[in-house]
Motif scaffolding. Structure first.
Motif, PDB file in Angstrom:
ATOM      1  N   TRP A 123       0.763  -1.252   0.000  1.00  0.00           N
ATOM      2  CA  TRP A 123       0.000   0.000   0.000  1.00  0.00           C
ATOM      3  C   TRP A 123       0.796   1.305   0.000  1.00  0.00           C
ATOM      4  N   ASP A 124       2.125   1.267   0.206  1.00  0.00           N
ATOM      5  CA  ASP A 124       2.874   2.535   0.334  1.00  0.00           C
ATOM      6  C   ASP A 124       3.480   2.979  -1.000  1.00  0.00           C
ATOM      7  N   LEU A 125       2.610   3.281  -1.944  1.00  0.00           N
ATOM      8  CA  LEU A 125       3.054   3.744  -3.265  1.00  0.00           C
ATOM      9  C   LEU A 125       3.868   5.036  -3.122  1.00  0.00           C
ATOM     10  N   PRO A 126       5.007   5.151  -3.826  1.00  0.00           N
ATOM     11  CA  PRO A 126       5.762   6.419  -3.754  1.00  0.00           C
ATOM     12  C   PRO A 126       4.919   7.605  -4.243  1.00  0.00           C
ATOM     13  N   VAL A 127       5.015   8.745  -3.549  1.00  0.00           N
ATOM     14  CA  VAL A 127       4.226   9.920  -3.980  1.00  0.00           C
ATOM     15  C   VAL A 127       4.637  10.366  -5.377  1.00  0.00           C
ATOM     16  N   ALA A 128       5.906  10.138  -5.725  1.00  0.00           N
ATOM     17  CA  ALA A 128       6.368  10.537  -7.067  1.00  0.00           C
ATOM     18  C   ALA A 128       5.517   9.847  -8.134  1.00  0.00           C
ATOM     19  N   LEU A 129       5.066   8.632  -7.851  1.00  0.00           N
ATOM     20  CA  LEU A 129       4.222   7.923  -8.822  1.00  0.00           C
ATOM     21  C   LEU A 129       2.760   8.326  -8.680  1.00  0.00           C
ATOM     22  N   ASP A 130       2.329   8.587  -7.459  1.00  0.00           N
ATOM     23  CA  ASP A 130       0.952   9.063  -7.278  1.00  0.00           C
ATOM     24  C   ASP A 130       0.767  10.394  -8.016  1.00  0.00           C
ATOM     25  N   ASP A 131       1.818  11.200  -8.004  1.00  0.00           N
ATOM     26  CA  ASP A 131       1.738  12.481  -8.714  1.00  0.00           C
ATOM     27  C   ASP A 131       1.627  12.296 -10.226  1.00  0.00           C
ATOM     28  N   LYS A 132       1.947  11.105 -10.690  1.00  0.00           N
ATOM     29  CA  LYS A 132       1.761  10.807 -12.125  1.00  0.00           C
ATOM     30  C   LYS A 132       0.460  10.040 -12.349  1.00  0.00           C
ATOM     31  N   GLY A 133      -0.411  10.005 -11.340  1.00  0.00           N
ATOM     32  CA  GLY A 133      -1.694   9.305 -11.495  1.00  0.00           C
ATOM     33  C   GLY A 133      -1.783   8.015 -10.708  1.00  0.00           C
ATOM     34  N   GLY A 134      -0.669   7.571 -10.150  1.00  0.00           N
ATOM     35  CA  GLY A 134      -0.690   6.340  -9.334  1.00  0.00           C
ATOM     36  C   GLY A 134      -1.284   5.170 -10.103  1.00  0.00           C
ATOM     37  N   TRP A 135      -2.141   4.412  -9.451  1.00  0.00           N
ATOM     38  CA  TRP A 135      -2.716   3.208 -10.070  1.00  0.00           C
ATOM     39  C   TRP A 135      -3.733   3.545 -11.157  1.00  0.00           C
ATOM     40  N   LEU A 136      -4.028   4.836 -11.358  1.00  0.00           N
ATOM     41  CA  LEU A 136      -4.931   5.202 -12.464  1.00  0.00           C
ATOM     42  C   LEU A 136      -4.179   5.306 -13.783  1.00  0.00           C
ATOM     43  N   ASN A 137      -2.850   5.363 -13.681  1.00  0.00           N
ATOM     44  CA  ASN A 137      -2.020   5.495 -14.880  1.00  0.00           C
ATOM     45  C   ASN A 137      -1.692   4.099 -15.413  1.00  0.00           C
ATOM     46  N   ARG A 138      -1.962   3.860 -16.674  1.00  0.00           N
ATOM     47  CA  ARG A 138      -1.688   2.519 -17.249  1.00  0.00           C
ATOM     48  C   ARG A 138      -0.231   2.114 -17.113  1.00  0.00           C
ATOM     49  N   ASP A 139       0.672   3.128 -17.067  1.00  0.00           N
ATOM     50  CA  ASP A 139       2.096   2.803 -16.942  1.00  0.00           C
ATOM     51  C   ASP A 139       2.436   2.179 -15.592  1.00  0.00           C
ATOM     52  N   SER A 140       1.499   2.249 -14.642  1.00  0.00           N
ATOM     53  CA  SER A 140       1.810   1.730 -13.301  1.00  0.00           C
ATOM     54  C   SER A 140       2.217   0.253 -13.343  1.00  0.00           C
ATOM     55  N   ALA A 141       1.683  -0.503 -14.296  1.00  0.00           N
ATOM     56  CA  ALA A 141       2.057  -1.924 -14.392  1.00  0.00           C
ATOM     57  C   ALA A 141       3.548  -2.055 -14.716  1.00  0.00           C
ATOM     58  N   ASP A 142       4.043  -1.181 -15.576  1.00  0.00           N
ATOM     59  CA  ASP A 142       5.477  -1.227 -15.918  1.00  0.00           C
ATOM     60  C   ASP A 142       6.331  -0.712 -14.762  1.00  0.00           C
ATOM     61  N   TRP A 143       5.839   0.343 -14.093  1.00  0.00           N
ATOM     62  CA  TRP A 143       6.597   0.850 -12.934  1.00  0.00           C
ATOM     63  C   TRP A 143       6.796  -0.268 -11.918  1.00  0.00           C
ATOM     64  N   PHE A 144       5.710  -0.981 -11.670  1.00  0.00           N
ATOM     65  CA  PHE A 144       5.768  -2.014 -10.636  1.00  0.00           C
ATOM     66  C   PHE A 144       6.716  -3.147 -11.049  1.00  0.00           C
ATOM     67  N   ALA A 145       6.663  -3.531 -12.312  1.00  0.00           N
ATOM     68  CA  ALA A 145       7.538  -4.613 -12.783  1.00  0.00           C
ATOM     69  C   ALA A 145       9.007  -4.176 -12.693  1.00  0.00           C
ATOM     70  N   GLU A 146       9.273  -2.904 -12.966  1.00  0.00           N
ATOM     71  CA  GLU A 146      10.652  -2.405 -12.884  1.00  0.00           C
ATOM     72  C   GLU A 146      11.156  -2.478 -11.436  1.00  0.00           C
ATOM     73  N   TYR A 147      10.315  -2.020 -10.521  1.00  0.00           N
ATOM     74  CA  TYR A 147      10.666  -2.064  -9.090  1.00  0.00           C
ATOM     75  C   TYR A 147      10.857  -3.519  -8.626  1.00  0.00           C
ATOM     76  N   ALA A 148       9.926  -4.384  -9.023  1.00  0.00           N
ATOM     77  CA  ALA A 148      10.005  -5.795  -8.618  1.00  0.00           C
ATOM     78  C   ALA A 148      11.315  -6.414  -9.100  1.00  0.00           C
ATOM     79  N   ASP A 149      11.684  -6.086 -10.322  1.00  0.00           N
ATOM     80  CA  ASP A 149      12.886  -6.666 -10.907  1.00  0.00           C
ATOM     81  C   ASP A 149      14.145  -6.296 -10.110  1.00  0.00           C
ATOM     82  N   VAL A 150      14.187  -5.076  -9.593  1.00  0.00           N
ATOM     83  CA  VAL A 150      15.339  -4.648  -8.781  1.00  0.00           C
ATOM     84  C   VAL A 150      15.458  -5.583  -7.572  1.00  0.00           C
ATOM     85  N   LEU A 151      14.330  -5.889  -6.955  1.00  0.00           N
ATOM     86  CA  LEU A 151      14.360  -6.749  -5.768  1.00  0.00           C
ATOM     87  C   LEU A 151      14.658  -8.202  -6.118  1.00  0.00           C
TER      88      LEU A 151
END
Ligand code: BGC
Length: 448
Positions: A123-151
């Motif tokens: 639940w703790d989405l970075p505000v930098a992404l919320d400012d781009k629309g958060g989960w309303l932005n279709r790109d959020s799926a790619d953001w999440f996959a990029e973050y997951a990949d780092v881990l």
């Protein structure tokens, strides 16, 4: 003595989440999360003034907290990673100090022979992404996959059980439909979009795991069984809507590749026709499903209730301080329902527990919490019953290891098996912690 229902390799542990326990949310270059922003706005919090600034100070007490887990005999620990600690802007630049905290945590767990279950997003989405629309932005799926990949690249192998999202239903219902949780929106047109993008993010993160990881990954959902208040057709239809909305909205797309038909009935024109490619992206084979179970609901038709046209009917029974009915048989019903609906997918109970008023001070025998002990005893026995009926449940995580920030409800709701004194940060295991240790030691043999 009755033979325990639990298989020998059953995994017993406890769970927490980053923003609820860590404190120091901006330390070492971390980017703020939507919970940092939400909790600092007293108009939004049901418990104004409570924030995650200090919480359980776990960020500074990680080693002693792991030692406490060992003392309690935990075999597993489910925790979440603060996305903004690792990627302060949500994407792009990695913050080595943030990543280092989780590497040290995992190493400490392994040193103590405790298996880590890592949740990528609680639940703790970075505000930098919320400012781009958060989960309303279709790109959020790619953001999440990029973050997951780092881990994955940093921790796969040391971590063998991964969770993509914790409770997408709560993120959307609380965050985008009713505004009770971050980011605090109330919009019937947004909720379906947020749900769908969360599921796309889940699918993408599973795909990225198949490329970079070699162990197990799954999704965690909250399930609240729904029972009709009467035999009427109206109550039956209302119950089906409530069940589809809360329990099937995320499992159906993840495991069957489609949304329940009731979603259109519930949201009307606000429910879009989703592209077939999206559904294929979402429906990725997972290694397990994690289920968080707390309570059930008895449901009646109620045309005034938007958007479900259904309301809960309060039962004459014990309720927790979050006003949730204590009803252990629903745990068994729910596990049987899951198996009958989705097949033999390995299951973990990734959260289960209760907030009750605890005595403010420890007595000679510590903090006595009989209602919580009873809750654990009856719910774990109900899982044993499902296992006896053939459901493949492989582990159980008590919610929560520590009393912590119960989101917008603040610190007054105590879910811990370990009491936290927020003035001194002293941890005191409650009687439920000792009881749970005994469950672990005997593999559930003390429940009969
Ligand atoms: C969440 C936890 C929360 C718990 C009790 C779940 O919905 O995953 O973060 O504290 O329930 O409300």
């Amino acid at each position: 003595m009755t033979k325990t229902a639990f298989p020998d390799n059953f995994l017993w542990g406890a769970a927490t989440a980053a923003y609820q326990i860590e404190g120091s949310p901006l330390a070492d270059g971390a980017g703020a999360s939507i919970w940092q922003r939400f909790s600092h706005d007293p108009r939004l919090m049901a418990s104004p003034g409570d924030t995650g600034d200090v919480a359980c100070d776990h960020y500074n007490r990680m080693e002693s907290d792991v030692a406490l887990m060992k003392e309690l005999g935990l075999q597993a620990y489910r925790f979440s990673v603060g996305w903004g600690r690792v990627l302060p802007e949500g994407i792009g630049r990695v913050n080595p100090k943030g990543l280092d905290f989780y590497e040290r945590l995992v190493d400490e767990l392994l040193k103590h022979d405790i298996e880590p279950l890592l949740t990528l997003h609680h639940w703790d989405l970075p505000v930098a992404l919320d400012d781009k629309g958060g989960w309303l932005n279709r790109d959020s799926a790619d953001w999440f996959a990029e973050y997951a990949d780092v881990l994955y690249r940093a921790l796969d192998g040391r971590v063998k059980k991964w969770v993509t999202l914790n409770e997408p239903w709560v993120i959307t219902d609380g965050g985008y439909l009713h505004g009770a949780l971050a980011p605090g929106h109330r919009n019937m047109f947004e909720a379906p979009i947020a749900s769908h993008n969360l599921m796309r993010a889940h699918g993408r993160a599973v795909q990225a795991y198949r490329a970079a990881g070699a162990h197990e990954i799954g999704l965690v959902v909250n399930i609240e069984p729904k029972y009709p208040a009467s035999d009427s057709a109206e109550d039956a239809a209302a119950t089906a809507r409530a069940h589809a909305y809360m329990n099937r909205q995320y499992l159906d797309p993840a495991l069957k590749g489609s949304y329940p038909a009731e979603m259109t009935e519930i949201f009307g024109e606000a429910w879009p026709q989703w592209a077939a490619e999206d559904m294929a992206d979402i429906c990725q084979p997972v290694d397990f499903i994690g289920i968080n179970y707390y309570t059930r609901n008895v449901v009646r038709a109620d045309p005034a209730q938007w958007p479900l046209r259904a309301s809960p009917v309060k039962q004459n029974a014990t309720h927790t301080t979050t006003d949730w009915e204590v009803y252990p048989p629903a745990m068994t019903d729910m596990l049987l329902w899951f198996r009958d609906s989705y097949g033999d997918i390995p299951l973990y109970i990734t959260e289960n527990g209760a907030a009750f008023y605890d005595p403010p001070q420890a007595g000679p025998d510590g903090i006595d919490d009989p209602l919580r002990c009873d809750y654990y005893r009856t719910h774990i026995a109900a899982i044993g019953e499902a296992i006896r009926q053939g459901v493949d449940v492989r582990g159980y995580m008590a919610w929560s290891l520590l009393d912590n920030l119960e989101w917008s409800l603040g610190y007054s709701k105590r879910f811990g098996i370990v009491h936290v004194d927020y003035q001194t940060q002293v941890r005191t295991p409650k009687r439920s912690a000792r009881f749970y240790s005994e469950i672990i030691r005997t593999n559930g043999g003390n429940l009969a």
